[in-house]
Design a protein around this motif. Structure first.
Motif, PDB file in Angstrom:
ATOM      1  N   VAL A  75       5.100  35.804 -19.907  1.00 35.46           N
ATOM      2  CA  VAL A  75       4.275  34.727 -20.413  1.00 35.46           C
ATOM      3  C   VAL A  75       3.773  33.912 -19.222  1.00 35.46           C
ATOM      4  CG1 VAL A  75       4.571  32.249 -20.951  1.00 35.46           C
ATOM      5  CG2 VAL A  75       5.595  34.110 -22.555  1.00 35.46           C
ATOM      6  N   LYS A  76       4.479  34.060 -18.012  1.00 37.01           N
ATOM      7  CA  LYS A  76       3.849  33.594 -16.732  1.00 37.01           C
ATOM      8  C   LYS A  76       2.616  34.492 -16.317  1.00 37.01           C
ATOM      9  CE  LYS A  76       5.246  32.491 -11.941  1.00 37.01           C
ATOM     10  NZ  LYS A  76       6.397  32.553 -11.245  1.00 37.01           N
ATOM     11  N   GLU A  77       2.626  35.614 -16.368  1.00 39.73           N
ATOM     12  CA  GLU A  77       1.452  36.510 -16.085  1.00 39.73           C
ATOM     13  C   GLU A  77       0.321  36.005 -17.113  1.00 39.73           C
ATOM     14  OE1 GLU A  77       1.062  38.172 -13.304  1.00 39.73           O
ATOM     15  OE2 GLU A  77       3.030  37.722 -12.863  1.00 39.73           O
ATOM     16  N   ILE A  78       0.613  35.905 -18.458  1.00 40.83           N
ATOM     17  CA  ILE A  78      -0.385  35.515 -19.506  1.00 40.83           C
ATOM     18  C   ILE A  78      -1.119  34.187 -19.168  1.00 40.83           C
ATOM     19  CG2 ILE A  78      -0.879  34.876 -21.852  1.00 40.83           C
ATOM     20  CD1 ILE A  78       1.027  37.063 -22.665  1.00 40.83           C
ATOM     21  N   GLY A  79      -0.250  33.353 -18.381  1.00 40.17           N
ATOM     22  CA  GLY A  79      -0.768  31.990 -18.226  1.00 40.17           C
ATOM     23  C   GLY A  79      -1.548  32.172 -16.882  1.00 40.17           C
ATOM     24  N   ILE A  80      -1.183  32.741 -16.054  1.00 37.97           N
ATOM     25  CA  ILE A  80      -2.152  33.290 -14.931  1.00 37.97           C
ATOM     26  C   ILE A  80      -3.556  33.713 -15.289  1.00 37.97           C
ATOM     27  CG2 ILE A  80      -2.463  34.488 -12.666  1.00 37.97           C
ATOM     28  CD1 ILE A  80       0.490  34.129 -12.267  1.00 37.97           C
ATOM     29  N   TYR A  81      -3.553  34.489 -16.084  1.00 42.45           N
ATOM     30  CA  TYR A  81      -4.769  35.187 -16.604  1.00 42.45           C
ATOM     31  C   TYR A  81      -5.477  33.977 -17.300  1.00 42.45           C
ATOM     32  CZ  TYR A  81      -8.102  37.674 -19.546  1.00 42.45           C
ATOM     33  OH  TYR A  81      -8.989  38.229 -20.371  1.00 42.45           O
ATOM     34  N   LYS A  82      -5.006  33.371 -18.187  1.00 40.72           N
ATOM     35  CA  LYS A  82      -5.569  32.259 -18.998  1.00 40.72           C
ATOM     36  C   LYS A  82      -6.236  31.245 -18.160  1.00 40.72           C
ATOM     37  CE  LYS A  82      -2.870  32.348 -23.251  1.00 40.72           C
ATOM     38  NZ  LYS A  82      -2.165  31.483 -24.543  1.00 40.72           N
ATOM     39  N   ALA A  83      -5.440  31.018 -17.112  1.00 42.00           N
ATOM     40  CA  ALA A  83      -6.174  29.891 -16.180  1.00 42.00           C
ATOM     41  C   ALA A  83      -7.283  30.371 -15.360  1.00 42.00           C
ATOM     42  CB  ALA A  83      -4.871  29.375 -15.151  1.00 42.00           C
ATOM     43  N   LYS A  84      -7.161  31.732 -15.050  1.00 41.54           N
ATOM     44  CA  LYS A  84      -8.287  32.085 -14.189  1.00 41.54           C
ATOM     45  C   LYS A  84      -9.540  32.275 -15.244  1.00 41.54           C
ATOM     46  CE  LYS A  84      -5.588  35.207 -10.859  1.00 41.54           C
ATOM     47  NZ  LYS A  84      -5.415  36.590 -10.637  1.00 41.54           N
ATOM     48  N   ASN A  85      -9.330  32.485 -16.398  1.00 39.65           N
ATOM     49  CA  ASN A  85     -10.314  32.658 -17.319  1.00 39.65           C
ATOM     50  C   ASN A  85     -10.563  31.417 -18.213  1.00 39.65           C
ATOM     51  OD1 ASN A  85     -11.100  35.662 -17.081  1.00 39.65           O
ATOM     52  ND2 ASN A  85      -8.942  35.562 -17.101  1.00 39.65           N
ATOM     53  N   HIS A  86     -10.178  30.337 -17.882  1.00 44.21           N
ATOM     54  CA  HIS A  86     -10.455  29.002 -18.536  1.00 44.21           C
ATOM     55  C   HIS A  86     -10.096  29.255 -19.957  1.00 44.21           C
ATOM     56  CE1 HIS A  86     -12.125  27.945 -14.721  1.00 44.21           C
ATOM     57  NE2 HIS A  86     -12.853  29.084 -14.796  1.00 44.21           N
ATOM     58  N   ILE A  87      -8.937  29.600 -20.239  1.00 39.96           N
ATOM     59  CA  ILE A  87      -8.352  29.745 -21.709  1.00 39.96           C
ATOM     60  C   ILE A  87      -7.314  28.943 -21.995  1.00 39.96           C
ATOM     61  CG2 ILE A  87      -7.515  31.120 -23.476  1.00 39.96           C
ATOM     62  CD1 ILE A  87      -8.574  33.781 -22.010  1.00 39.96           C
ATOM     63  N   PRO A  88      -7.181  27.949 -22.699  1.00 41.47           N
ATOM     64  CA  PRO A  88      -6.252  26.843 -23.052  1.00 41.47           C
ATOM     65  C   PRO A  88      -4.870  27.594 -23.173  1.00 41.47           C
ATOM     66  CG  PRO A  88      -7.652  26.878 -24.727  1.00 41.47           C
ATOM     67  CD  PRO A  88      -8.246  27.870 -23.877  1.00 41.47           C
ATOM     68  N   PRO A  89      -3.627  27.047 -22.936  1.00 45.75           N
ATOM     69  CA  PRO A  89      -2.435  27.757 -22.988  1.00 45.75           C
ATOM     70  C   PRO A  89      -2.022  27.844 -24.390  1.00 45.75           C
ATOM     71  CG  PRO A  89      -2.369  26.260 -21.146  1.00 45.75           C
ATOM     72  CD  PRO A  89      -3.609  26.174 -21.772  1.00 45.75           C
ATOM     73  N   ALA A 110      11.084  26.850 -30.164  1.00 42.17           N
ATOM     74  CA  ALA A 110      11.802  26.489 -29.122  1.00 42.17           C
ATOM     75  C   ALA A 110      11.193  27.344 -27.985  1.00 42.17           C
ATOM     76  CB  ALA A 110      13.182  26.612 -29.079  1.00 42.17           C
ATOM     77  N   ILE A 111      11.056  28.648 -28.196  1.00 40.11           N
ATOM     78  CA  ILE A 111      10.733  29.626 -27.227  1.00 40.11           C
ATOM     79  C   ILE A 111       9.273  29.339 -27.105  1.00 40.11           C
ATOM     80  CG2 ILE A 111       9.938  32.102 -27.251  1.00 40.11           C
ATOM     81  CD1 ILE A 111      12.717  32.582 -29.063  1.00 40.11           C
ATOM     82  N   HIS A 112       8.560  29.017 -28.046  1.00 41.39           N
ATOM     83  CA  HIS A 112       6.981  28.893 -27.773  1.00 41.39           C
ATOM     84  C   HIS A 112       6.741  27.488 -27.019  1.00 41.39           C
ATOM     85  CE1 HIS A 112       2.776  27.611 -29.254  1.00 41.39           C
ATOM     86  NE2 HIS A 112       2.687  28.551 -28.730  1.00 41.39           N
ATOM     87  N   LYS A 113       7.683  26.531 -27.340  1.00 45.37           N
ATOM     88  CA  LYS A 113       7.833  25.234 -26.377  1.00 45.37           C
ATOM     89  C   LYS A 113       7.846  25.454 -24.809  1.00 45.37           C
ATOM     90  CE  LYS A 113       9.554  20.697 -25.866  1.00 45.37           C
ATOM     91  NZ  LYS A 113      10.753  19.703 -26.318  1.00 45.37           N
ATOM     92  N   GLU A 114       8.940  26.471 -24.558  1.00 51.04           N
ATOM     93  CA  GLU A 114       9.155  26.933 -23.288  1.00 51.04           C
ATOM     94  C   GLU A 114       8.008  27.610 -22.628  1.00 51.04           C
ATOM     95  OE1 GLU A 114      11.561  27.513 -19.606  1.00 51.04           O
ATOM     96  OE2 GLU A 114      11.251  25.957 -21.119  1.00 51.04           O
ATOM     97  N   SER A 115       7.509  28.635 -23.569  1.00 53.75           N
ATOM     98  CA  SER A 115       6.317  29.316 -22.831  1.00 53.75           C
ATOM     99  C   SER A 115       5.082  28.649 -22.562  1.00 53.75           C
ATOM    100  CB  SER A 115       5.847  30.244 -24.162  1.00 53.75           C
ATOM    101  OG  SER A 115       7.121  31.259 -24.283  1.00 53.75           O
ATOM    102  N   LEU A 116       4.849  27.507 -23.438  1.00 55.90           N
ATOM    103  CA  LEU A 116       3.853  26.666 -23.191  1.00 55.90           C
ATOM    104  C   LEU A 116       4.242  25.672 -21.757  1.00 55.90           C
ATOM    105  CD1 LEU A 116       2.893  25.018 -26.607  1.00 55.90           C
ATOM    106  CD2 LEU A 116       1.524  26.488 -25.150  1.00 55.90           C
ATOM    107  N   ARG A 117       5.196  25.582 -21.561  1.00 54.54           N
ATOM    108  CA  ARG A 117       5.692  24.955 -20.098  1.00 54.54           C
ATOM    109  C   ARG A 117       5.484  25.878 -19.021  1.00 54.54           C
ATOM    110  NH1 ARG A 117       9.139  25.105 -16.368  1.00 54.54           N
ATOM    111  NH2 ARG A 117      10.333  26.472 -17.381  1.00 54.54           N
ATOM    112  N   ILE A 118       5.957  27.117 -19.265  1.00 53.10           N
ATOM    113  CA  ILE A 118       5.739  28.156 -18.229  1.00 53.10           C
ATOM    114  C   ILE A 118       3.995  28.479 -18.036  1.00 53.10           C
ATOM    115  CG2 ILE A 118       6.064  30.609 -17.712  1.00 53.10           C
ATOM    116  CD1 ILE A 118       8.901  30.190 -18.815  1.00 53.10           C
ATOM    117  N   GLU A 119       3.428  28.453 -19.030  1.00 54.12           N
ATOM    118  CA  GLU A 119       1.998  28.815 -18.880  1.00 54.12           C
ATOM    119  C   GLU A 119       1.370  27.536 -18.214  1.00 54.12           C
ATOM    120  OE1 GLU A 119      -0.676  30.074 -22.093  1.00 54.12           O
ATOM    121  OE2 GLU A 119       1.071  31.557 -22.852  1.00 54.12           O
ATOM    122  N   GLY A 120       1.742  26.491 -18.616  1.00 55.58           N
ATOM    123  CA  GLY A 120       1.153  25.215 -17.689  1.00 55.58           C
ATOM    124  C   GLY A 120       1.557  25.234 -16.297  1.00 55.58           C
TER     125      GLY A 120
END
Length: 125
Positions: free
Chosen positions: A61-75, A108-118
């Motif tokens: 998820v963290k790696e996906i978050g970095i990709y999304k941030a670089k490509n301006h994709i919302p979490p 609950a997992i999704h909430k944590e994933s969004l926190r990590i992506e953020g």
């Protein structure tokens, strides 16, 4: 390269989950205090494996978050989460788990994933 790494990680998680189920697929009745202790040890082992799988999931998820941030994709990707939830409910149903439980668990997992992506979006890339 990242796509191959992502696929390998997903494959590893799938194999982990399958091996967890296969290793503990058969249960024995609990008739004695020793049976109780043995069963509790199995639960402790499964809980440990669950934490390892969840940790591995969140590292992806963290790696996906970095990709999304670089490509301006919302979490938050509501359609993707709906897919995850639907698949989870179907898989949980095969294991005798209620859709309510699976929904709570995946929320609950999704909430944590969004926190990590953020968190990933605030890191230097």
């Amino acid at each position: 390269m990242k796509n191959k790494l992502f696929k390998a990680a997903i494959l590893a998680i799938g194999i982990n989950i399958i091996s967890i189920g296969a290793a503990h697929a058969q249960t024995n009745p609990v008739n004695t205090k020793q049976d109780l202790e043995t069963s509790r040890h199995k639960i402790d082992s499964l809980d440990n494996q669950l934490m390892k799988v969840l940790g591995e999931r969140e590292r992806i998820v963290k790696e996906i978050g970095i990709y999304k941030a670089k490509n301006h994709i919302p979490p938050l990707q509501a359609a993707r989460f709906k897919q995850v939830l639907d698949k989870g409910i179907a898989a949980g149903s095969k294991e005798g788990l209620s859709s309510e439980f699976i929904t709570e668990l995946l929320n609950a997992i999704h909430k944590e994933s969004l926190r990590i992506e953020g968190d990933s979006t605030t890191m230097k890339h």
